[in-house]
Design a protein around this motif. Structure first.
Motif, PDB file in Angstrom:
ATOM      1  N   THR A 191       0.833  -1.210   0.000  1.00  0.00           N
ATOM      2  CA  THR A 191       0.000   0.000   0.000  1.00  0.00           C
ATOM      3  C   THR A 191       0.861   1.251   0.000  1.00  0.00           C
ATOM      4  O   THR A 191       0.603   2.207  -0.754  1.00  0.00           O
ATOM      5  CB  THR A 191      -0.937  -0.001   1.220  1.00  0.00           C
ATOM      6  OG1 THR A 191      -1.787  -1.146   1.153  1.00  0.00           O
ATOM      7  CG2 THR A 191      -1.787   1.256   1.255  1.00  0.00           C
ATOM      8  N   ARG A 192       1.903   1.266   0.832  1.00  0.00           N
ATOM      9  CA  ARG A 192       2.787   2.441   0.875  1.00  0.00           C
ATOM     10  C   ARG A 192       3.510   2.626  -0.450  1.00  0.00           C
ATOM     11  O   ARG A 192       3.642   3.754  -0.942  1.00  0.00           O
ATOM     12  CB  ARG A 192       3.808   2.310   2.013  1.00  0.00           C
ATOM     13  CG  ARG A 192       3.218   2.344   3.413  1.00  0.00           C
ATOM     14  CD  ARG A 192       4.295   2.597   4.460  1.00  0.00           C
ATOM     15  NE  ARG A 192       5.425   1.691   4.378  1.00  0.00           N
ATOM     16  CZ  ARG A 192       5.529   0.542   5.035  1.00  0.00           C
ATOM     17  NH1 ARG A 192       4.529   0.135   5.811  1.00  0.00           N
ATOM     18  NH2 ARG A 192       6.613  -0.212   4.919  1.00  0.00           N
ATOM     19  N   MET A 193       3.983   1.536  -1.028  1.00  0.00           N
ATOM     20  CA  MET A 193       4.695   1.642  -2.300  1.00  0.00           C
ATOM     21  C   MET A 193       3.774   2.157  -3.399  1.00  0.00           C
ATOM     22  O   MET A 193       4.200   2.931  -4.265  1.00  0.00           O
ATOM     23  CB  MET A 193       5.297   0.294  -2.675  1.00  0.00           C
ATOM     24  CG  MET A 193       6.482  -0.105  -1.821  1.00  0.00           C
ATOM     25  SD  MET A 193       7.175  -1.722  -2.252  1.00  0.00           S
ATOM     26  CE  MET A 193       7.803  -1.403  -3.902  1.00  0.00           C
ATOM     27  N   SER A 194       2.519   1.719  -3.365  1.00  0.00           N
ATOM     28  CA  SER A 194       1.563   2.239  -4.346  1.00  0.00           C
ATOM     29  C   SER A 194       1.425   3.747  -4.207  1.00  0.00           C
ATOM     30  O   SER A 194       1.345   4.478  -5.199  1.00  0.00           O
ATOM     31  CB  SER A 194       0.204   1.563  -4.152  1.00  0.00           C
ATOM     32  OG  SER A 194       0.300   0.176  -4.415  1.00  0.00           O
ATOM     33  N   GLY A 195       1.433   4.222  -2.970  1.00  0.00           N
ATOM     34  CA  GLY A 195       1.353   5.659  -2.740  1.00  0.00           C
ATOM     35  C   GLY A 195       2.605   6.403  -3.167  1.00  0.00           C
ATOM     36  O   GLY A 195       2.555   7.609  -3.463  1.00  0.00           O
ATOM     37  N   ASN A 196       3.750   5.693  -3.187  1.00  0.00           N
ATOM     38  CA  ASN A 196       5.013   6.330  -3.577  1.00  0.00           C
ATOM     39  C   ASN A 196       5.215   6.401  -5.094  1.00  0.00           C
ATOM     40  O   ASN A 196       6.108   7.114  -5.563  1.00  0.00           O
ATOM     41  CB  ASN A 196       6.199   5.561  -2.985  1.00  0.00           C
ATOM     42  CG  ASN A 196       6.321   5.706  -1.483  1.00  0.00           C
ATOM     43  OD1 ASN A 196       5.787   6.657  -0.901  1.00  0.00           O
ATOM     44  ND2 ASN A 196       7.003   4.773  -0.850  1.00  0.00           N
TER      45      ASN A 196
END
Length: 280
Positions: A191-196
């Motif tokens: 999820t965090r990587m998708s946001g990055n």
């Protein structure tokens, strides 16, 4: 109350000019700083860091602008020199001794810059597939491709741009991760990587891949270099810049399990290979 897992990291933050860095520390022994690539954060190295925590003090962190390391003010284009100084300030806050430094992808470029600017702070630098496309003989072709990826992002969004980018980088050779079967910490990472990814495409893709290293300065510190690539990356673009460095400096490339992001699906074997390059 249950005791925390023995491999649970200690987390903290460090204020640096223009940003606040989230970092994590595991284990004991010589310091090993791990620098993630575009779209990532400290979590991409969780498996490798856990496997090495019995031998090293493993430090992972979110580079500025990613996940839990916000910048002051609006988003900024990535600067290799600024990210390199962030890494230097983080090491200075944690140890007085030279540290091992592993970097992957754009993090590998940061590691190389850190080595040239602060060679006294680095024992061994391990750049894993740095996208230094400017050193390639056909550099213009690849720079044009990346400009096209950026244009696709601006026109069509993240998904189409990453599909084109990932195929050229060899990122699809492992197959998709089964998201519904992942443990909670890995689901959080995804999820965090998708946001990055927006940050990567908007502010990192072109600045980092246009970066040209100081090859003269690198030659002077070549004994502190251990070049690395993915076994499954041979034939793909990210592997090639290290072949240029290897030929120029007369040093080998050590192949690691997997592809450009082999540290995720092959963490234990990846950690074992990395430890062979790092004296204790």
């Amino acid at each position: 109350m249950n005791a925390p897992p023995t491999n649970a990291p200690r987390t903290d933050t460090l204020t640096v000019p223009g940003a606040t860095l989230h970092y994590e520390i595991r284990g004991s022994g010589p310091v090993l700083l791990m620098i993630h690539g575009g779209s990532g954060d400290a979590g991409v190295f969780e498996g490798v860091a856990g496997a090495l925590a019995d031998r090293y003090t493993v430090v992972t962190y979110d580079r500025r602008g990613n996940s839990r390391s916000p910048v002051d003010g609006p988003p900024q284009d990535m600067s290799v020199a600024t990210d390199s100084e962030d890494a230097h300030l983080l090491l200075a806050a944690l140890t007085d001794e030279p540290a091992h430094v592993f970097g992957s992808s754009s993090g590998a470029i940061v590691a190389l810059d850190l080595l040239t600017r602060h060679p006294d702070r680095v024992r061994i630098a391990v750049p894993h597939e740095p996208p230094l496309f400017g050193v390639l003989p056909d550099a213009e072709e690849h720079i044009a491709f990346l400009r096209n990826v950026h244009a696709i992002y601006l026109r069509d969004g993240v998904g189409p741009a990453m599909e084109v980018f990932g195929a050229r980088m060899g990122l699809d050779t492992e197959g998709p991760l089964p998201h519904t079967e992942l443990p909670p910490q890995i689901r959080d990472l995804v999820t965090r990587m998708s946001g990055n990814t927006d940050h990567f495409l908007a502010h990192e893709l072109l600045p980092v891949t246009n970066h040209l290293p100081d090859l003269t300065a690198l030659a002077a510190v070549a004994p502190q270099l251990a070049l690395a690539g993915g076994r499954d990356s041979r034939g793909f673009l990210p592997y090639r810049p290290n072949t240029v460095l290897a030929a120029r400096f007369g040093i080998p490339i050590t192949d690691f399990p997997g592809n450009h992001a082999g540290y995720l699906p092959h963490a234990p074997a990846f950690a074992t290979q990395l430890a062979t390059l790092l004296p204790r």
